[in-house]
Design an enzyme around this catalytic site. Sequence first.
Site, PDB file in Angstrom:
ATOM      1  N   GLY A  11       0.838  -1.192   0.000  1.00 49.95           N
ATOM      2  CA  GLY A  11       0.000   0.000   0.000  1.00 49.95           C
ATOM      3  C   GLY A  11       0.870   1.237   0.000  1.00 49.95           C
ATOM      4  CB  ALA A  15      -0.891   4.467   6.183  1.00 48.47           C
ATOM      5  CG  PHE A 116     -12.853  19.310  10.544  1.00 48.98           C
ATOM      6  CD1 PHE A 116     -12.876  20.323   9.604  1.00 48.98           C
ATOM      7  CD2 PHE A 116     -12.653  18.005  10.101  1.00 48.98           C
ATOM      8  CE1 PHE A 116     -12.696  20.045   8.257  1.00 48.98           C
ATOM      9  CE2 PHE A 116     -12.478  17.713   8.754  1.00 48.98           C
ATOM     10  CZ  PHE A 116     -12.506  18.739   7.821  1.00 48.98           C
ATOM     11  CD  GLN A 229     -16.845   8.741  10.152  1.00 50.94           C
ATOM     12  OE1 GLN A 229     -15.924   9.073   9.411  1.00 50.94           O
ATOM     13  NE2 GLN A 229     -16.905   9.110  11.418  1.00 50.94           N
ATOM     14  CG  HIS A 231     -18.712  12.350   5.311  1.00 46.89           C
ATOM     15  ND1 HIS A 231     -19.440  13.480   5.011  1.00 46.89           N
ATOM     16  CD2 HIS A 231     -17.488  12.771   5.695  1.00 46.89           C
ATOM     17  CE1 HIS A 231     -18.664  14.544   5.208  1.00 46.89           C
ATOM     18  NE2 HIS A 231     -17.479  14.147   5.632  1.00 46.89           N
ATOM     19  CG  LEU A 241     -16.132  13.880   1.294  1.00 44.30           C
ATOM     20  CD1 LEU A 241     -16.947  13.131   2.316  1.00 44.30           C
ATOM     21  CD2 LEU A 241     -14.707  14.005   1.754  1.00 44.30           C
ATOM     22  CD  GLU A 244     -16.498  16.988   9.779  1.00 42.07           C
ATOM     23  OE1 GLU A 244     -16.611  15.822   9.361  1.00 42.07           O
ATOM     24  OE2 GLU A 244     -16.188  17.264  10.933  1.00 42.07           O
ATOM     25  NE  ARG A 275     -16.561  13.293   9.263  1.00 43.25           N
ATOM     26  CZ  ARG A 275     -15.427  13.077   8.635  1.00 43.25           C
ATOM     27  NH1 ARG A 275     -14.961  11.852   8.519  1.00 43.25           N
ATOM     28  NH2 ARG A 275     -14.764  14.074   8.115  1.00 43.25           N
ATOM     29  CG  HIS A 339     -16.163   9.124   4.813  1.00 44.45           C
ATOM     30  ND1 HIS A 339     -15.637   9.533   3.605  1.00 44.45           N
ATOM     31  CD2 HIS A 339     -15.499   9.825   5.773  1.00 44.45           C
ATOM     32  CE1 HIS A 339     -14.686  10.433   3.825  1.00 44.45           C
ATOM     33  NE2 HIS A 339     -14.575  10.614   5.133  1.00 44.45           N
ATOM     34  NE  ARG A 374     -11.956   8.902   9.716  1.00 40.05           N
ATOM     35  CZ  ARG A 374     -11.952   9.996   8.962  1.00 40.05           C
ATOM     36  NH1 ARG A 374     -11.315  11.087   9.377  1.00 40.05           N
ATOM     37  NH2 ARG A 374     -12.572  10.032   7.800  1.00 40.05           N
TER      38      ARG A 374
HETATM   39  C1  LIG Z   1     -13.057  11.305  -0.339  1.00 34.01           C
HETATM   40  C2  LIG Z   1     -12.362  11.178   0.982  1.00 34.01           C
HETATM   41  C3  LIG Z   1     -11.977  12.309   1.685  1.00 34.01           C
HETATM   42  C4  LIG Z   1     -11.334  12.192   2.912  1.00 34.01           C
HETATM   43  N1  LIG Z   1     -10.971  13.329   3.565  1.00 34.01           N
HETATM   44  C5  LIG Z   1     -10.293  13.224   4.737  1.00 34.01           C
HETATM   45  C6  LIG Z   1      -9.829  14.381   5.408  1.00 34.01           C
HETATM   46  O1  LIG Z   1     -10.000  15.514   4.951  1.00 34.01           O
HETATM   47  N2  LIG Z   1      -9.163  14.212   6.571  1.00 34.01           N
HETATM   48  C7  LIG Z   1      -8.925  12.992   7.109  1.00 34.01           C
HETATM   49  O2  LIG Z   1      -8.304  12.906   8.158  1.00 34.01           O
HETATM   50  N3  LIG Z   1      -9.340  11.877   6.474  1.00 34.01           N
HETATM   51  C8  LIG Z   1     -10.010  11.964   5.305  1.00 34.01           C
HETATM   52  N4  LIG Z   1     -10.422  10.824   4.674  1.00 34.01           N
HETATM   53  C9  LIG Z   1      -9.981   9.524   5.179  1.00 34.01           C
HETATM   54  C10 LIG Z   1      -8.516   9.321   4.843  1.00 34.01           C
HETATM   55  O3  LIG Z   1      -8.203  10.020   3.669  1.00 34.01           O
HETATM   56  C11 LIG Z   1      -8.163   7.857   4.651  1.00 34.01           C
HETATM   57  O4  LIG Z   1      -8.590   7.113   5.753  1.00 34.01           O
HETATM   58  C12 LIG Z   1      -6.659   7.671   4.510  1.00 34.01           C
HETATM   59  O5  LIG Z   1      -6.139   8.552   3.559  1.00 34.01           O
HETATM   60  C13 LIG Z   1      -6.318   6.246   4.147  1.00 34.01           C
HETATM   61  O6  LIG Z   1      -4.949   6.177   3.884  1.00 34.01           O
HETATM   62  P1  LIG Z   1      -4.204   4.797   3.750  1.00 34.01           P
HETATM   63  O7  LIG Z   1      -2.798   5.124   3.454  1.00 34.01           O
HETATM   64  O8  LIG Z   1      -4.519   3.961   4.903  1.00 34.01           O
HETATM   65  O9  LIG Z   1      -4.905   4.099   2.477  1.00 34.01           O
HETATM   66  P2  LIG Z   1      -5.087   4.579   0.958  1.00 34.01           P
HETATM   67  O10 LIG Z   1      -4.699   5.982   0.743  1.00 34.01           O
HETATM   68  O11 LIG Z   1      -6.459   4.161   0.556  1.00 34.01           O
HETATM   69  O12 LIG Z   1      -4.022   3.710   0.182  1.00 34.01           O
HETATM   70  C14 LIG Z   1      -4.171   2.320   0.017  1.00 34.01           C
HETATM   71  C15 LIG Z   1      -2.992   1.812  -0.774  1.00 34.01           C
HETATM   72  O13 LIG Z   1      -3.026   0.403  -0.763  1.00 34.01           O
HETATM   73  C16 LIG Z   1      -2.813  -0.087  -2.056  1.00 34.01           C
HETATM   74  N5  LIG Z   1      -3.476  -1.386  -2.136  1.00 34.01           N
HETATM   75  C17 LIG Z   1      -4.716  -1.722  -1.721  1.00 34.01           C
HETATM   76  N6  LIG Z   1      -4.947  -3.023  -1.963  1.00 34.01           N
HETATM   77  C18 LIG Z   1      -3.834  -3.520  -2.524  1.00 34.01           C
HETATM   78  C19 LIG Z   1      -3.452  -4.803  -3.005  1.00 34.01           C
HETATM   79  N7  LIG Z   1      -4.267  -5.844  -2.968  1.00 34.01           N
HETATM   80  N8  LIG Z   1      -2.223  -4.934  -3.547  1.00 34.01           N
HETATM   81  C20 LIG Z   1      -1.376  -3.892  -3.630  1.00 34.01           C
HETATM   82  N9  LIG Z   1      -1.687  -2.660  -3.194  1.00 34.01           N
HETATM   83  C21 LIG Z   1      -2.896  -2.488  -2.645  1.00 34.01           C
HETATM   84  C22 LIG Z   1      -3.386   0.960  -2.975  1.00 34.01           C
HETATM   85  O14 LIG Z   1      -2.785   0.861  -4.236  1.00 34.01           O
HETATM   86  C23 LIG Z   1      -2.990   2.231  -2.236  1.00 34.01           C
HETATM   87  O15 LIG Z   1      -1.680   2.597  -2.583  1.00 34.01           O
HETATM   88  C24 LIG Z   1     -11.075  10.921   3.442  1.00 34.01           C
HETATM   89  C25 LIG Z   1     -11.432   9.787   2.743  1.00 34.01           C
HETATM   90  C26 LIG Z   1     -12.101   9.911   1.545  1.00 34.01           C
HETATM   91  C27 LIG Z   1     -12.532   8.653   0.841  1.00 34.01           C
END
Ligand SMILES: Cc1cc2nc3c(=O)[nH]c(=O)nc-3n(C[C@H](O)[C@H](O)[C@H](O)COP(=O)(O)OP(=O)(O)OC[C@H]3O[C@@H](n4cnc5c(N)ncnc54)[C@H](O)[C@@H]3O)c2cc1C
Length: 560
Positions: A11, A15, A116, A229, A231, A241, A244, A275, A339, A374
């Site tokens: 991923g 993160a 927020f 959750q 939204h 989305l 907020e 939320r 969400h 959250r």
């Molecule tokens: C539209 C939207 C707006 C948001 N706005 C906010 C905000 O303003 N503030 C806030 O705090 N949170 C917000 N959130 C929540 C927050 O953005 C997410 O929870 C967070 O960014 C998730 O990050 P992540 O790195 O865990 O996963 P992601 O960013 O989803 O990344 C997942 C990664 O895993 C990889 N992956 C997945 N499955 C596989 C697989 N089988 N094999 C190889 N690679 C794989 C993908 O390619 C990707 O690189 C928002 C969410 C959404 C959907």
Amino acid sequence: MSKVHDVLVIGAGCAGMRAAIAAFDQGADVALVSKIHPVRSHSGAAEGGINAALGNASEDDPEQHAFDTVKGSDWLGDQDAIEVLCTDAAADVYELEHWGAVFSRDESGRIAQRPFGAAGAPRTAYAADITGHVLIHVLYEQVMKRGIFTYEEYFAWRLVVEEGRCVGVICWDLLNGGVQAISSKTVILATGGAGRLYVGTTNAYSCTGDGMAMALQVGVALKDMEMMQFHPTTLSPTGVLITEGCRGEGAYLLNSESERFLKDYAPKAMELASRDVISRAEQTEIDQGRGIDGDVLLDLRHLGGDRIRERLHGTRELSMVFAGVDPIDDPIPVRPGAHYHMGGVDTDLWGLTSVEGLYAAGEAACVSAHGANRLGGNALMETITYGRRSGKAASDAARELPAAEVSEAARADAGVQIKALLDRSDGERPHGIRDELAQTMHENFGVFRQEEQMLEQGRIIERLRERYQRVVVDDKGSTFNNDLTQALELEFLIDLAACMIPAGVGRTESRGAHARPYDYPDRDDENFMRHTMVTKQDGELKLDWAPVRVTKWPPGERTY
Ligand SMILES: Cc1cc2nc3c(=O)[nH]c(=O)nc-3n(C[C@H](O)[C@H](O)[C@H](O)COP(=O)(O)OP(=O)(O)OC[C@H]3O[C@@H](n4cnc5c(N)ncnc54)[C@H](O)[C@@H]3O)c2cc1C
């Protein structure tokens, strides 16, 4: 490029990249795996911002941030995990800034912070309404600067656990086709959320919970899976989305009678309640006939064109493109949509799971910083703080661990299974099953839940699983076979939906996102200050419980 690493991060969202950077900076040989290009990860879609008690807009401190988060979590969050998040947040945000994140500024030039939902102080740092876009590019620059290798467009499918230790992963190479094994001393799951379990969702097509399902397969517990959750402001009908940040800037929510109906649900905080509270209020208005075609209205008009153009430019564009509404002139039709998954892979405070060498961070994980609900802005913060911690912990552990190698037998076995799927020529294509799953989850496991509906959904999921046994992949090619990966994702989604049922039925109370107004309307602290823990044992799901860790905030009333 050797396929044996110290730390392998699956991923490349916020993160995953933050974890990889931390592991690299500790001296590890680290690589990333991503099924899409890193900057297309869902993190890039985050709009509103990231929470840290910088105290720029008014008095604020980590303790206040932690209390708001505990209360927001409806006392299901683990308080030690929340304290770590809130204490480390400020330094982590400044580090992003020093790496080049162009946060919006206040008049004195400091990082601006907007109010927020359910936050006691304006605490959300932002870059207009494209915060995630900015962060993901800054992190990608840091990944490139370090020359961290990325297995790009590699689809991770099976974790390999040998003698109780995770030693790598089996992937499908999307660009060239074929099953590949990547060995690593430690593996970090950072695969994001699973919003695609639902038909109305803000989540990208890639958010199919792959890492959670892979962890379940190797015996790791999934924690609090009932906590999805909703939204309150997703654009009708697409689910895109609407941040907020709009309400942070002062937008109103109106019913069909042009009333700010939140006066009846959250009279003090109004549109800035949390939320779950607002989603329930909206759904009640809609169910009682005060909606407009299944929606309520988000009114920005009184903010004026200049402020909308400057602070909410992206929101205006999304509304115009996807709903044909210019928020300067007309209110935006919105409804609750799936969400964020508060639940996920159970980890300790350093991201470690119950399997040696296997870690998780970001939305895929449940450390539990969010409990039953959250707060907006806390998810991005969690990706950074806990991403960094898991990267450090995994690289420290790798230093002590002997070399790891995925056995040829494991790779060959995966190859046989994928070949069998590709060779099948008769059956049903995946999309019908996927659509039905998402539609029924929305109907039976939505904003409001009740026992009979959840049990019915369990039966539907089992019927869909039977149909999945005969799923057919039309595309037999090896280059960019999305037909194949969508079939693999569908199996992950079915597995995760199935986990939500025992967790949801077992929690006979209402807490945060898990609202049961008809059968169990009240929070029950005596029996349910506990996390649901679902594992798969001999093919069967098993529900256990783990106590919430309380440090200094005993459960209290949650009103806004
Ligand atoms: C539209 C939207 C707006 C948001 N706005 C906010 C905000 O303003 N503030 C806030 O705090 N949170 C917000 N959130 C929540 C927050 O953005 C997410 O929870 C967070 O960014 C998730 O990050 P992540 O790195 O865990 O996963 P992601 O960013 O989803 O990344 C997942 C990664 O895993 C990889 N992956 C997945 N499955 C596989 C697989 N089988 N094999 C190889 N690679 C794989 C993908 O390619 C990707 O690189 C928002 C969410 C959404 C959907």
